[in-house]
Motif scaffolding. Structure first.
Motif, short mmCIF file in Angstrom:
data_model
loop_
_atom_site.label_atom_id
_atom_site.label_comp_id
_atom_site.label_asym_id
_atom_site.label_seq_id
_atom_site.Cartn_x
_atom_site.Cartn_y
_atom_site.Cartn_z
N VAL A 135 44.18 -49.21 33.43
CA VAL A 135 44.07 -47.78 33.18
C VAL A 135 44.54 -47.53 31.76
O VAL A 135 45.63 -47.96 31.36
N GLU A 136 43.72 -46.79 30.99
CA GLU A 136 44.04 -46.52 29.59
C GLU A 136 43.98 -45.02 29.35
O GLU A 136 42.96 -44.37 29.62
N LEU A 137 45.08 -44.47 28.84
CA LEU A 137 45.19 -43.04 28.55
C LEU A 137 45.37 -42.88 27.05
O LEU A 137 46.29 -43.46 26.45
N ARG A 138 44.50 -42.07 26.41
CA ARG A 138 44.53 -41.91 24.95
C ARG A 138 44.82 -40.46 24.61
O ARG A 138 44.08 -39.55 24.99
N ILE A 139 45.92 -40.26 23.86
CA ILE A 139 46.35 -38.93 23.43
C ILE A 139 46.14 -38.82 21.91
O ILE A 139 46.70 -39.62 21.14
N ALA A 140 45.32 -37.88 21.49
CA ALA A 140 45.06 -37.71 20.06
C ALA A 140 46.34 -37.37 19.31
O ALA A 140 47.15 -36.56 19.79
N MET A 141 46.51 -37.96 18.11
CA MET A 141 47.74 -37.77 17.34
C MET A 141 47.64 -36.48 16.52
O MET A 141 47.69 -36.48 15.28
N ASN A 142 47.51 -35.37 17.20
CA ASN A 142 47.48 -34.07 16.53
C ASN A 142 48.72 -33.28 16.93
O ASN A 142 49.12 -33.28 18.08
N GLY A 143 49.34 -32.64 15.98
CA GLY A 143 50.50 -31.81 16.28
C GLY A 143 51.77 -32.60 16.51
O GLY A 143 52.59 -32.22 17.35
N GLY A 144 51.99 -33.70 15.77
CA GLY A 144 53.26 -34.41 15.84
C GLY A 144 53.54 -35.07 17.18
O GLY A 144 54.67 -35.01 17.71
N VAL A 145 52.52 -35.72 17.78
CA VAL A 145 52.68 -36.36 19.09
C VAL A 145 53.49 -37.65 18.95
O VAL A 145 53.25 -38.47 18.05
N ASN A 146 54.46 -37.84 19.84
CA ASN A 146 55.19 -39.11 19.95
C ASN A 146 55.63 -39.32 21.37
O ASN A 146 55.96 -38.38 22.09
N THR A 147 55.62 -40.58 21.83
CA THR A 147 55.85 -40.89 23.24
C THR A 147 57.30 -40.66 23.67
O THR A 147 58.24 -40.85 22.90
N THR A 148 57.45 -40.24 24.93
CA THR A 148 58.77 -40.11 25.56
C THR A 148 58.85 -40.90 26.87
O THR A 148 59.86 -40.81 27.58
N GLY A 149 57.80 -41.69 27.17
CA GLY A 149 57.85 -42.51 28.37
C GLY A 149 56.56 -42.44 29.18
O GLY A 149 55.62 -41.72 28.83
N SER A 150 56.54 -43.22 30.25
CA SER A 150 55.37 -43.24 31.15
C SER A 150 55.81 -43.70 32.53
O SER A 150 56.90 -44.25 32.69
N TRP A 151 54.95 -43.50 33.53
CA TRP A 151 55.24 -43.97 34.89
C TRP A 151 53.93 -44.09 35.66
O TRP A 151 52.88 -43.66 35.21
N ARG A 152 53.99 -44.72 36.82
CA ARG A 152 52.84 -44.86 37.73
C ARG A 152 53.37 -44.85 39.15
O ARG A 152 54.54 -45.20 39.40
N SER A 153 52.52 -44.44 40.11
CA SER A 153 52.95 -44.35 41.51
C SER A 153 52.97 -45.71 42.20
O SER A 153 53.65 -45.87 43.22
N LEU A 154 52.23 -46.70 41.67
CA LEU A 154 52.25 -48.05 42.23
C LEU A 154 53.50 -48.80 41.77
O LEU A 154 54.16 -48.38 40.80
N PRO A 155 53.85 -49.90 42.43
CA PRO A 155 55.08 -50.62 42.07
C PRO A 155 55.11 -51.02 40.59
O PRO A 155 54.12 -51.52 40.04
N GLU A 156 56.25 -50.81 39.96
CA GLU A 156 56.40 -51.11 38.52
C GLU A 156 56.18 -52.59 38.24
O GLU A 156 55.57 -52.96 37.22
N GLY A 157 56.66 -53.44 39.14
CA GLY A 157 56.54 -54.87 38.90
C GLY A 157 55.13 -55.41 38.98
O GLY A 157 54.88 -56.56 38.60
N ASP A 158 54.17 -54.61 39.47
CA ASP A 158 52.79 -55.08 39.60
C ASP A 158 51.98 -54.88 38.32
O ASP A 158 50.84 -55.36 38.23
N PHE A 159 52.56 -54.15 37.32
CA PHE A 159 51.80 -53.81 36.12
C PHE A 159 52.56 -54.17 34.84
O PHE A 159 53.79 -54.15 34.80
N GLU A 160 51.78 -54.47 33.81
CA GLU A 160 52.30 -54.53 32.45
C GLU A 160 51.94 -53.21 31.78
O GLU A 160 50.77 -52.83 31.74
N ALA A 161 52.93 -52.48 31.28
CA ALA A 161 52.72 -51.16 30.69
C ALA A 161 53.09 -51.19 29.21
O ALA A 161 54.12 -51.75 28.82
N THR A 162 52.25 -50.60 28.39
CA THR A 162 52.50 -50.50 26.96
C THR A 162 52.18 -49.09 26.49
O THR A 162 51.41 -48.36 27.13
N ALA A 163 52.75 -48.70 25.32
CA ALA A 163 52.47 -47.43 24.67
C ALA A 163 52.51 -47.68 23.16
O ALA A 163 53.56 -48.03 22.63
N ARG A 164 51.39 -47.52 22.46
CA ARG A 164 51.32 -47.79 21.03
C ARG A 164 50.26 -46.89 20.38
O ARG A 164 49.38 -46.38 21.07
#
Length: 236
Positions: free
Chosen positions: A143-172
């Motif tokens: 699953v890939e979520l893309r947020i346009a970098m307009n208006g000073g966007v910067n990440t504060t975290g992420s989550w998913r309802s499925l088990p955390e250990g089943d996924f590799e998660a990145t934000a860049r």
């Protein structure tokens, strides 16, 4: 027949419950006393037995009619009787309530998806959500979520309802987008059902245009691969 015998017969005929045997016995006793002296011009009463029988029949008829009237009246509403009431019509089957928002707008094969902005988002912070619904177990999912970098966007975290250990998660940051990516690890699986993936971020004060934001979901099932995707229509 003397007056005493006639009186006895009249009394017996007027009785509400005539006893035939008793009446006959009285008649026999009266006749056994012998015929009484009668005046020379007194006519002989013809056929006394017919008169006795007629009186008896009349009394019995009155009693029978009374009994019939009582029985008929009581039959109108018998004691202890049961009334058969018509059963009420069965209630109409309940109509399922409409699904709020309808089905997920993007779908292909066993996979459906939807992108939305969390209602708790504010003028400084937002959460974009991707909902993935699958009708078959998945052996692979990205699953890939893309947020346009307009208006000073910067990440504060992420989550998913499925088990955390089943996924590799990145934000860049990639090509003018803040990209959140969740990839199912080898040997893990995704069960049938509805699953949520969310990316959180700050942005400049005020409303932020989400018209350039988008997402994709690529999945693998036992029958092959499929993918879905879409955008975000709300502005925050």
């Amino acid at each position: 027949m003397d007056e005493d015998l006639r009186e006895r017969l009249r009394t017996a005929a007027a009785s509400h419950r005539p006893d035939r045997a008793r009446m006959l016995a009285r008649i026999e006793r009266g006749m056994a006393q012998g015929p009484p002296a009668r005046p020379a011009r007194a006519p002989r009463s013809p056929m006394p037995w017919l008169r006795i029988a007629g009186a008896t029949v009349a009394v019995c008829g009155v009693l029978t009619a009374g009994a019939f009237a009582v029985t008929s009246t009581g039959r109108e509403e018998p004691s202890g009787g049961q009334r058969v009431a018509a059963e009420p019509a069965p209630p109409a089957p309940a109509t399922p309530p409409p699904v709020r928002g309808g089905e997920l707008p993007a779908g292909k094969g066993p996979l459906w998806s939807d992108g939305s902005l969390d209602p708790n988002s504010s003028d400084y912070w937002a959460q974009s959500e991707v909902v993935v619904k699958t009708t078959e177990p998945l052996t692979g999912l990205t699953v890939e979520l893309r947020i346009a970098m307009n208006g000073g966007v910067n990440t504060t975290g992420s989550w998913r309802s499925l088990p955390e250990g089943d996924f590799e998660a990145t934000a860049r940051e990639e090509d003018g987008y803040l990209v959140y990516r969740w990839t199912l690890k080898p040997g893990r699986g995704v069960p049938t059902g509805t699953h949520t993936f969310a990316g959180q971020y700050n942005h400049a004060e005020g409303a932020r245009d989400t018209g350039q934001d988008d997402y994709t979901a690529r999945a693998r099932t036992a029958d092959g691969t499929t993918s879905v995707g879409g955008g975000f229509s709300e502005t925050r």
